[in-house]
Design a protein around this motif. Structure first.
Motif, PDB file in Angstrom:
ATOM      1  N   ALA A  27     -10.433  -7.712   5.279  1.00  0.00           N
ATOM      2  CA  ALA A  27      -9.987  -8.000   3.898  1.00  0.00           C
ATOM      3  C   ALA A  27      -9.414  -6.716   3.292  1.00  0.00           C
ATOM      4  O   ALA A  27     -10.071  -6.027   2.516  1.00  0.00           O
ATOM      5  CB  ALA A  27     -11.149  -8.535   3.071  1.00  0.00           C
ATOM      6  N   ARG A  28      -8.205  -6.370   3.717  1.00  0.00           N
ATOM      7  CA  ARG A  28      -7.504  -5.226   3.140  1.00  0.00           C
ATOM      8  C   ARG A  28      -6.524  -5.740   2.091  1.00  0.00           C
ATOM      9  O   ARG A  28      -6.579  -6.891   1.704  1.00  0.00           O
ATOM     10  CB  ARG A  28      -6.841  -4.400   4.245  1.00  0.00           C
ATOM     11  CG  ARG A  28      -7.904  -3.672   5.081  1.00  0.00           C
ATOM     12  CD  ARG A  28      -7.313  -2.699   6.065  1.00  0.00           C
ATOM     13  NE  ARG A  28      -8.375  -1.984   6.774  1.00  0.00           N
ATOM     14  CZ  ARG A  28      -8.209  -1.286   7.892  1.00  0.00           C
ATOM     15  NH1 ARG A  28      -6.998  -1.198   8.432  1.00  0.00           N
ATOM     16  NH2 ARG A  28      -9.221  -0.669   8.457  1.00  0.00           N
ATOM     17  N   HIS A  29      -5.630  -4.854   1.605  1.00  0.00           N
ATOM     18  CA  HIS A  29      -4.866  -5.193   0.390  1.00  0.00           C
ATOM     19  C   HIS A  29      -3.995  -6.441   0.521  1.00  0.00           C
ATOM     20  O   HIS A  29      -3.877  -7.199  -0.434  1.00  0.00           O
ATOM     21  CB  HIS A  29      -4.040  -3.995  -0.088  1.00  0.00           C
ATOM     22  CG  HIS A  29      -2.933  -3.594   0.835  1.00  0.00           C
ATOM     23  ND1 HIS A  29      -3.118  -2.773   1.912  1.00  0.00           N
ATOM     24  CD2 HIS A  29      -1.618  -3.928   0.829  1.00  0.00           C
ATOM     25  CE1 HIS A  29      -1.961  -2.598   2.527  1.00  0.00           C
ATOM     26  NE2 HIS A  29      -1.046  -3.299   1.894  1.00  0.00           N
ATOM     27  N   ARG A  30      -3.422  -6.679   1.706  1.00  0.00           N
ATOM     28  CA  ARG A  30      -2.512  -7.844   1.807  1.00  0.00           C
ATOM     29  C   ARG A  30      -3.276  -9.136   1.554  1.00  0.00           C
ATOM     30  O   ARG A  30      -2.819 -10.021   0.835  1.00  0.00           O
ATOM     31  CB  ARG A  30      -1.885  -7.910   3.205  1.00  0.00           C
ATOM     32  CG  ARG A  30      -0.588  -7.144   3.315  1.00  0.00           C
ATOM     33  CD  ARG A  30       0.087  -7.428   4.635  1.00  0.00           C
ATOM     34  NE  ARG A  30       0.675  -8.758   4.691  1.00  0.00           N
ATOM     35  CZ  ARG A  30       0.686  -9.519   5.782  1.00  0.00           C
ATOM     36  NH1 ARG A  30       0.145  -9.110   6.902  1.00  0.00           N
ATOM     37  NH2 ARG A  30       1.250 -10.718   5.746  1.00  0.00           N
ATOM     38  N   LEU A  31      -4.463  -9.242   2.161  1.00  0.00           N
ATOM     39  CA  LEU A  31      -5.247 -10.470   2.010  1.00  0.00           C
ATOM     40  C   LEU A  31      -5.847 -10.566   0.601  1.00  0.00           C
ATOM     41  O   LEU A  31      -5.756 -11.614  -0.046  1.00  0.00           O
ATOM     42  CB  LEU A  31      -6.360 -10.514   3.068  1.00  0.00           C
ATOM     43  CG  LEU A  31      -7.307 -11.716   2.982  1.00  0.00           C
ATOM     44  CD1 LEU A  31      -6.536 -13.034   3.061  1.00  0.00           C
ATOM     45  CD2 LEU A  31      -8.355 -11.663   4.098  1.00  0.00           C
ATOM     46  N   ALA A  32      -6.443  -9.467   0.141  1.00  0.00           N
ATOM     47  CA  ALA A  32      -7.087  -9.517  -1.177  1.00  0.00           C
ATOM     48  C   ALA A  32      -6.057  -9.819  -2.272  1.00  0.00           C
ATOM     49  O   ALA A  32      -6.319 -10.612  -3.185  1.00  0.00           O
ATOM     50  CB  ALA A  32      -7.816  -8.205  -1.457  1.00  0.00           C
ATOM     51  N   ALA A  33      -4.859  -9.230  -2.175  1.00  0.00           N
ATOM     52  CA  ALA A  33      -3.831  -9.484  -3.190  1.00  0.00           C
ATOM     53  C   ALA A  33      -3.343 -10.930  -3.101  1.00  0.00           C
ATOM     54  O   ALA A  33      -3.114 -11.588  -4.128  1.00  0.00           O
ATOM     55  CB  ALA A  33      -2.661  -8.519  -3.004  1.00  0.00           C
ATOM     56  N   ALA A  34      -3.207 -11.444  -1.886  1.00  0.00           N
ATOM     57  CA  ALA A  34      -2.748 -12.834  -1.729  1.00  0.00           C
ATOM     58  C   ALA A  34      -3.760 -13.799  -2.350  1.00  0.00           C
ATOM     59  O   ALA A  34      -3.379 -14.789  -2.998  1.00  0.00           O
ATOM     60  CB  ALA A  34      -2.550 -13.158  -0.246  1.00  0.00           C
ATOM     61  N   VAL A  35      -5.052 -13.508  -2.178  1.00  0.00           N
ATOM     62  CA  VAL A  35      -6.088 -14.379  -2.764  1.00  0.00           C
ATOM     63  C   VAL A  35      -6.036 -14.294  -4.284  1.00  0.00           C
ATOM     64  O   VAL A  35      -6.028 -15.315  -4.983  1.00  0.00           O
ATOM     65  CB  VAL A  35      -7.492 -13.985  -2.222  1.00  0.00           C
ATOM     66  CG1 VAL A  35      -8.601 -14.665  -3.014  1.00  0.00           C
ATOM     67  CG2 VAL A  35      -7.599 -14.347  -0.739  1.00  0.00           C
ATOM     68  N   SER A  36      -5.982 -13.080  -4.822  1.00  0.00           N
ATOM     69  CA  SER A  36      -5.938 -12.935  -6.284  1.00  0.00           C
ATOM     70  C   SER A  36      -4.674 -13.593  -6.853  1.00  0.00           C
ATOM     71  O   SER A  36      -4.732 -14.289  -7.871  1.00  0.00           O
ATOM     72  CB  SER A  36      -5.967 -11.452  -6.691  1.00  0.00           C
ATOM     73  OG  SER A  36      -7.251 -10.909  -6.479  1.00  0.00           O
ATOM     74  N   ASN A  37      -3.539 -13.392  -6.196  1.00  0.00           N
ATOM     75  CA  ASN A  37      -2.285 -13.969  -6.706  1.00  0.00           C
ATOM     76  C   ASN A  37      -2.289 -15.499  -6.656  1.00  0.00           C
ATOM     77  O   ASN A  37      -1.594 -16.147  -7.425  1.00  0.00           O
ATOM     78  CB  ASN A  37      -1.085 -13.427  -5.921  1.00  0.00           C
ATOM     79  CG  ASN A  37      -0.714 -12.026  -6.375  1.00  0.00           C
ATOM     80  OD1 ASN A  37      -0.977 -11.641  -7.518  1.00  0.00           O
ATOM     81  ND2 ASN A  37      -0.114 -11.248  -5.487  1.00  0.00           N
ATOM     82  N   ALA A  38      -3.077 -16.062  -5.745  1.00  0.00           N
ATOM     83  CA  ALA A  38      -3.133 -17.533  -5.630  1.00  0.00           C
ATOM     84  C   ALA A  38      -4.192 -18.137  -6.539  1.00  0.00           C
ATOM     85  O   ALA A  38      -4.456 -19.337  -6.474  1.00  0.00           O
ATOM     86  CB  ALA A  38      -3.398 -17.925  -4.169  1.00  0.00           C
ATOM     87  N   GLY A  39      -4.830 -17.321  -7.376  1.00  0.00           N
ATOM     88  CA  GLY A  39      -5.794 -17.872  -8.340  1.00  0.00           C
ATOM     89  C   GLY A  39      -7.246 -17.666  -7.946  1.00  0.00           C
ATOM     90  O   GLY A  39      -8.153 -17.996  -8.706  1.00  0.00           O
ATOM     91  N   GLY A  40      -7.484 -17.107  -6.746  1.00  0.00           N
ATOM     92  CA  GLY A  40      -8.853 -16.790  -6.336  1.00  0.00           C
ATOM     93  C   GLY A  40      -9.228 -15.392  -6.812  1.00  0.00           C
ATOM     94  O   GLY A  40      -8.538 -14.801  -7.647  1.00  0.00           O
TER      95      GLY A  40
END
Ligand SMILES: Cc1cc2nc3c(=O)[nH]c(=O)nc-3n(C[C@H](O)[C@H](O)[C@H](O)COP(=O)(O)O)c2cc1C
Length: 324
Positions: A27-40
């Motif tokens: 869970a590095r920046h690409r995944l964490a940012a994708a989750v936050s940007n998708a509403g998670g």
């Protein structure tokens, strides 16, 4: 479903009650940012990472999203000086929320809360939940025995969730065994304010796991995981983990006498036999013999998709369960 608001979502500032589990290396920046940007709610898995990596990941995250996120650290598995450097770096970077896991370290929690951090603690037993509540954490994550990665307790997620929700005056999230709308709806029905998902996000394009690891999780059947203490290198104690069965769990390496037997490399470092490091995207060597962390939720995952698609699919399924 446009939005499912719980008290925890309001506190964390996310649209959906879906948190990314702080998976070290994965869970590095690409995944964490994708989750936050998708509403998670994105969580950077930074256990034992050097501070330079932590600084890089937080900055890279902020270039990809303006949404809130947290940093996950494991105090009990990190040399003290390194841990304090990690926390200093989080403070300097104005990280708001820390997600801790494993033993509850009350003096540490007191100190970081006085510094202004919000603390969420993942626990695997009722006793640890009591200790974390006494220490004043702002939220709990209840981890059940079904969970992938390091597993703190022996009780299943829903069985542990119910009494912890009953005793808790702060929001509680659930972790372990969930990778589908119906299972998330079940946790919410038992009183969870959110779920924290590992395997469901490991199997996304943005996760920094090796492709072989993602494929093995997607192909796994629900009873293909095992609970073992064989992967103990780098942890101060032989802590149990849930992984997919492989040559190491079958005992094929038990006769190897070299304590520094190398399986391969990643992040410019060797990966030793029995290491707790799971194979990352750039891993080379005997990838299948590394720690293939996987929760029993693998029985609900059948494809590798983007993190945004994963959240959209899960929330559509939650809505259809609610409608029924
Ligand atoms: C690949 C992987 C790595 C993990 N690493 C961490 C970690 O560094 N810190 C942590 O708090 N939990 C870690 N966990 C456990 C998760 O927080 C969570 O409890 C677990 O993934 C839930 O089970 P699930 O995989 O069925 O969703 C890890 C889990 C996986 C699958």
């Amino acid at each position: 479903m446009d939005r499912v608001q719980t008290v925890l979502c309001q506190q964390l500032g996310c649209r959906y009650p879906i948190m990314l589990a702080g998976m070290g290396g994965v869970a590095r920046h690409r995944l964490a940012a994708a989750v936050s940007n998708a509403g998670g709610y994105g969580v950077l898995g930074m256990v034992r990472e050097p501070v330079e990596r932590l600084r890089y990941e937080v900055s890279a995250m902020r270039r990809l999203t303006d949404k809130p996120f947290a940093v996950n650290l494991i105090p009990a598995a990190t040399p003290r000086q390194q841990l304090m450097e990690q926390i200093d770096a989080c403070r300097a970077l104005a990280v708001e929320t820390l997600v801790f896991f494993w033993d509850v370290d009350r003096p540490l929690i007191d100190a970081v809360r006085q510094d202004g951090f919000r603390v969420i603690h993942q626990v695997g037993t009722e006793r640890a939940a009591e200790q974390a509540l006494k220490a004043g954490v702002e939220a709990l994550i209840v981890q059940g025995h079904e969970a992938g990665g390091h597993v703190h307790g022996l009780t299943s997620t829903l069985a542990l969730l119910a009494p912890v929700v009953a005793m808790s005056d702060v929001p509680v999230a659930a972790s372990g065994g969930m990778a589908s709308g119906p299972s998330i709806a079940a946790a919410l029905a038992v009183g969870a304010q959110a779920v924290s998902l590992g395997s469901a996000f490991l199997t996304t394009h943005e996760a920094n796991a090796h492709h072989h690891h993602k494929r093995r999780v997607v192909q796994a059947r629900v009873d293909d995981t095992c609970y073992t203490t064989r992967f103990a290198r780098n942890w101060p104690i032989a802590a149990p983990v849930r992984v997919l069965e492989n040559a190491v769990t079958r005992g094929d390496y038990d006769r190897i006498e070299d304590p520094n037997h190398i399986l391969g490399s990643q992040d410019n470092e060797p990966v030793y036999l029995f290491s707790t490091d799971s194979p990352l995207a750039d891993a080379e060597g005997r990838v299948d013999d590394m720690a293939l962390y996987c929760g029993q939720s693998c029985g609900q995952v059948s494809d590798i998709v983007s993190a945004g698609q994963r959240i959209e699919n899960l929330m559509r399924e939650v809505a259809s369960v609610s409608a029924r």
